[in-house]
Scaffold this motif. Sequence first.
Motif, PDB file in Angstrom:
ATOM      1  N   MET A   1      52.666  33.985  34.243  1.00 24.19           N
ATOM      2  CA  MET A   1      51.854  35.178  34.488  1.00 24.19           C
ATOM      3  C   MET A   1      50.474  35.015  33.865  1.00 24.19           C
ATOM      4  N   LEU A   2      49.484  35.587  34.550  1.00 21.51           N
ATOM      5  CA  LEU A   2      48.107  35.495  34.085  1.00 21.51           C
ATOM      6  C   LEU A   2      47.641  36.857  33.593  1.00 21.51           C
ATOM      7  N   GLN A   3      46.857  36.853  32.526  1.00 23.98           N
ATOM      8  CA  GLN A   3      46.325  38.083  31.967  1.00 23.98           C
ATOM      9  C   GLN A   3      44.914  38.312  32.486  1.00 23.98           C
ATOM     10  N   ILE A   4      44.636  39.547  32.928  1.00 29.36           N
ATOM     11  CA  ILE A   4      43.301  39.909  33.390  1.00 29.36           C
ATOM     12  C   ILE A   4      42.961  41.299  32.870  1.00 29.36           C
ATOM     13  N   GLU A   5      41.699  41.474  32.542  1.00 28.43           N
ATOM     14  CA  GLU A   5      41.204  42.775  32.094  1.00 28.43           C
ATOM     15  C   GLU A   5      40.192  43.287  33.115  1.00 28.43           C
ATOM     16  N   ILE A   6      40.443  44.491  33.643  1.00 31.79           N
ATOM     17  CA  ILE A   6      39.545  45.105  34.627  1.00 31.79           C
ATOM     18  C   ILE A   6      39.107  46.455  34.093  1.00 31.79           C
ATOM     19  N   ASP A   7      37.835  46.583  33.841  1.00 27.01           N
ATOM     20  CA  ASP A   7      37.256  47.828  33.310  1.00 27.01           C
ATOM     21  C   ASP A   7      38.003  48.301  32.065  1.00 27.01           C
ATOM     22  N   GLY A   8      38.338  47.347  31.209  1.00 28.80           N
ATOM     23  CA  GLY A   8      38.979  47.681  29.944  1.00 28.80           C
ATOM     24  C   GLY A   8      40.489  47.813  30.013  1.00 28.80           C
ATOM     25  N   LYS A   9      41.077  47.739  31.218  1.00 28.87           N
ATOM     26  CA  LYS A   9      42.530  47.829  31.378  1.00 28.87           C
ATOM     27  C   LYS A   9      43.112  46.431  31.586  1.00 28.87           C
ATOM     28  N   GLU A  10      44.188  46.132  30.888  1.00 27.57           N
ATOM     29  CA  GLU A  10      44.803  44.812  30.982  1.00 27.57           C
ATOM     30  C   GLU A  10      46.054  44.868  31.860  1.00 27.57           C
ATOM     31  N   ILE A  11      46.278  43.775  32.573  1.00 28.43           N
ATOM     32  CA  ILE A  11      47.464  43.668  33.422  1.00 28.43           C
ATOM     33  C   ILE A  11      47.838  42.200  33.558  1.00 28.43           C
ATOM     34  N   ALA A  12      49.132  41.929  33.686  1.00 20.94           N
ATOM     35  CA  ALA A  12      49.626  40.569  33.909  1.00 20.94           C
ATOM     36  C   ALA A  12      49.981  40.426  35.385  1.00 20.94           C
ATOM     37  N   VAL A  13      49.465  39.386  36.022  1.00 21.89           N
ATOM     38  CA  VAL A  13      49.700  39.161  37.448  1.00 21.89           C
ATOM     39  C   VAL A  13      50.164  37.731  37.666  1.00 21.89           C
ATOM     40  N   GLN A  14      50.716  37.494  38.850  1.00 19.89           N
ATOM     41  CA  GLN A  14      51.191  36.164  39.183  1.00 19.89           C
ATOM     42  C   GLN A  14      50.046  35.248  39.595  1.00 19.89           C
ATOM     43  N   GLN A  15      50.317  33.947  39.522  1.00 19.01           N
ATOM     44  CA  GLN A  15      49.339  32.963  39.956  1.00 19.01           C
ATOM     45  C   GLN A  15      49.009  33.179  41.435  1.00 19.01           C
ATOM     46  N   GLY A  16      47.720  33.109  41.799  1.00 22.39           N
ATOM     47  CA  GLY A  16      47.298  33.248  43.186  1.00 22.39           C
ATOM     48  C   GLY A  16      46.847  34.633  43.577  1.00 22.39           C
ATOM     49  N   VAL A  17      47.096  35.621  42.701  1.00 19.81           N
ATOM     50  CA  VAL A  17      46.660  36.986  42.994  1.00 19.81           C
ATOM     51  C   VAL A  17      45.143  37.069  42.869  1.00 19.81           C
ATOM     52  N   THR A  18      44.508  37.797  43.775  1.00 21.31           N
ATOM     53  CA  THR A  18      43.056  37.963  43.724  1.00 21.31           C
ATOM     54  C   THR A  18      42.676  39.131  42.821  1.00 21.31           C
ATOM     55  N   VAL A  19      41.414  39.190  42.464  1.00 14.97           N
ATOM     56  CA  VAL A  19      40.916  40.298  41.646  1.00 14.97           C
ATOM     57  C   VAL A  19      41.126  41.625  42.372  1.00 14.97           C
ATOM     58  N   MET A  20      40.930  41.638  43.700  1.00 15.38           N
ATOM     59  CA  MET A  20      41.125  42.854  44.485  1.00 15.38           C
ATOM     60  C   MET A  20      42.570  43.347  44.373  1.00 15.38           C
ATOM     61  N   GLU A  21      43.513  42.434  44.494  1.00 14.41           N
ATOM     62  CA  GLU A  21      44.926  42.815  44.416  1.00 14.41           C
ATOM     63  C   GLU A  21      45.299  43.272  43.020  1.00 14.41           C
ATOM     64  N   ALA A  22      44.751  42.615  42.007  1.00  8.34           N
ATOM     65  CA  ALA A  22      45.021  43.028  40.627  1.00  8.34           C
ATOM     66  C   ALA A  22      44.464  44.419  40.367  1.00  8.34           C
ATOM     67  N   ALA A  23      43.264  44.685  40.875  1.00  9.49           N
ATOM     68  CA  ALA A  23      42.668  46.007  40.709  1.00  9.49           C
ATOM     69  C   ALA A  23      43.511  47.070  41.399  1.00  9.49           C
ATOM     70  N   HIS A  24      44.035  46.726  42.574  1.00 10.45           N
ATOM     71  CA  HIS A  24      44.886  47.677  43.300  1.00 10.45           C
ATOM     72  C   HIS A  24      46.133  48.009  42.492  1.00 10.45           C
TER      73      HIS A  24
END
Length: 756
Positions: A1-24
């Motif tokens: 799983m990959l960690q990403i922070e969007i506008d101060g919110k953190e979420i773990a997503v799978q490899q290959g997920v786009t920023v758009m999908e993570a934001a959704h």
Amino acid sequence: MLQIEIDGKEIAVQQGVTVMEAAHQLGTYIPHFCYHKKLSIAANCRMCLVEVEKAPKPLPACATPVTDGMVVHTHSPKAKQAQQGVMEFLLINHPLDCPICDQGGECQLQDLAVGYGKSSSRYQEAKRSVVGKDMGPLVSAEEMSRCIHCTRCVRFTEEVAGVQEIGMANRGEFSEIMPFIGKAVETELSGNVIDLCPVGALTSKPFRYDARSWELSRRKTISAHDALGSNLIVQTKDHTVRRVLPLENEAVNECWISDRDRFAYEGLYHASRLKAPKIKHGGEWHDVDWQTALEYVRKTLDCISREDGKDAVGIWANPMNTVEELYLAKKLAKGLDIGSMDSRLHQQDNRLAGSFRGAQWLGQSIEQLAACDAVLVVGANLRKEQPLLTARLRRSAKNGMALSVIAAAKEELHMPLLTQESLHPDQWAAHLESLYTHPDNAVSGSLRNAQTAAIILGADVQNHPDYAAIYAAAQRLAAVSNATLGVLPQAANSVGADLMGFAPQAGSADFNEMLAKPKKAVLLLNVEPEIDTRAGAQAIAALKQAQSVMAFTAFESETLLDVCDILLPIAPFTETSGTLVNMEGRVQSFHGVVKGYGDSRPLWKVLRVLGNVFELEGFEFDSSEQVAAEALGVQPVVERLDNHSTWRGTAAFRAPRLLRTGGVGIYHSDPIVRRAESLQKTSHAAAPEARLNPDTLSAFGLNSGDRAAVHHGDATLTLTVCADSTLPEHTVYLPVHSSNAVLGGMLDVLTLGKAE
């Protein structure tokens, strides 16, 4: 799983997920035009530019894969500046015609321009003008100057519909979206490009200039045009249906609907719509009130039953009727001791009757079928019978499903197939037996080696004179392959009709027997006998021999006016409440979206009142919900969907017969669709030619292009015949159409001769 922070919110997503999908997933909205969750990534509108820390410039969220530790800002000054610049660029050539645009009020460009655009424009030069395009009778492309080249429509026709019918021509500022020169958009899913278009470039031609979006009321309902059970949003104004849109349901229709579901509403208000009860007296038709009409029904049935016995009455029901309507019809029949009733009006072989435990259904959920590793489809005209299910199978086939098709003609399915075989329908049972005994065959091997497999029988199998033999062969193949065996139900509520047991009672006549030995009185429940039965001319002849034919119908027709002595106006599915059971056994109830037309009444209410008129017990219902509760009971429907049959017969040898194939025309499947003006203007609705193998034509002394006399029983039509070498010998490819329905139905035997 990959960690990403969007506008101060953190979420773990799978490899290959786009920023758009993570934001959704986080619930963060990023503006976009070209991105759509069901389509490939194009990244050509650039509206979704966001700031990514350590990146030298803003990146498109739809095309940027997440990396571990990525930090994204969607509303930072840098991101906002980029989004405003893109919006200014998109509006440079966009016409300022919002006041007359059909998309006004639901335009994505309009919304994002307010939220993410600048307050004024620096552009002073003349705007570019693009000539409108002709995409056929359903999709309007008159204002292509509005197009922002998101290419959603292009990607949809290629990826979902299967064949690219819309493309982008030229380059740079000369780019234009257009259909191929001289061609309309022919896919049976074309209306979805209207929903996909984020501006007013592609709009509904039947709805054009009809109403503004804020004037419309929105109601949820279920499609009654095929067994998928698509979820719909019906938009209404002044108590009439003005537009039909998809209601997203990932398990059923995803976010799409077929053109049949989208545009059939035009048929609701056809000139032939029956407004009041009518009784024929002295050869003339007279409007009457409901009390007079129902009393006429009571007296007629009492008289015929008293003189000729209860067995002199029969009931023909359309399987698109709701659970409530079929249940009350059966209950009324039981109260009146009428045993001859049937809803399988296209079926020829009834040897399986009584051997099924429950309903014939898909055998699994729609999503499970789409996830199978291997599928064998037998005797189906997939695009005509199930347009949206075909789109699901197309996507699965592109992703590796081993899909094999056996049919009487090689339908153009626009998808990769393991095999596609065109065989005479009388060979299907033997061919399935050969797959059972030869595990090294490619099709047999794909089924046996798959982790999950399915065998699906289409309408042509269910209506085959040897249905039982084909079913038994398919059952043996399914058992040895560990595959799920299912059928594609032919109407919106075929499964529900089976669950209700709407079939002849022991010792009574089924539909075929009622044709061979006509009844003295027949009740038609939403049936137009010339096309809604397997033998139109024979059905009409049988009805003409009856003393009384009582039609419960939403429409009058020449045939009904000829054979009936009373017409009772009933409400179509948009004007009544009810329940439909789709191909996967999903029970879906709905409410009427508009009030009744004229003096029409919901059929379930008419049947309930008839029960009271006959003074029968058990007809004290105040709502369709009460009827459904009694009809379906407390036992889950899924437990009653076992389609197992213990029939063990084999196919009898037959000399070659000239069988009619091609199924029912996609836009001739039910009374509403047949009256939808725009659908009838499409190429799919055109009267078909009779297509035969060249050797079969030669055997009858005919050449391609000749006019031939085609016979079925006492009926004859003169048709143009054409050669098609892809068809098996001894078949006539002639889809059932209003113009040729007198020649019988699917898999009926025809004869040919030279036209005089």
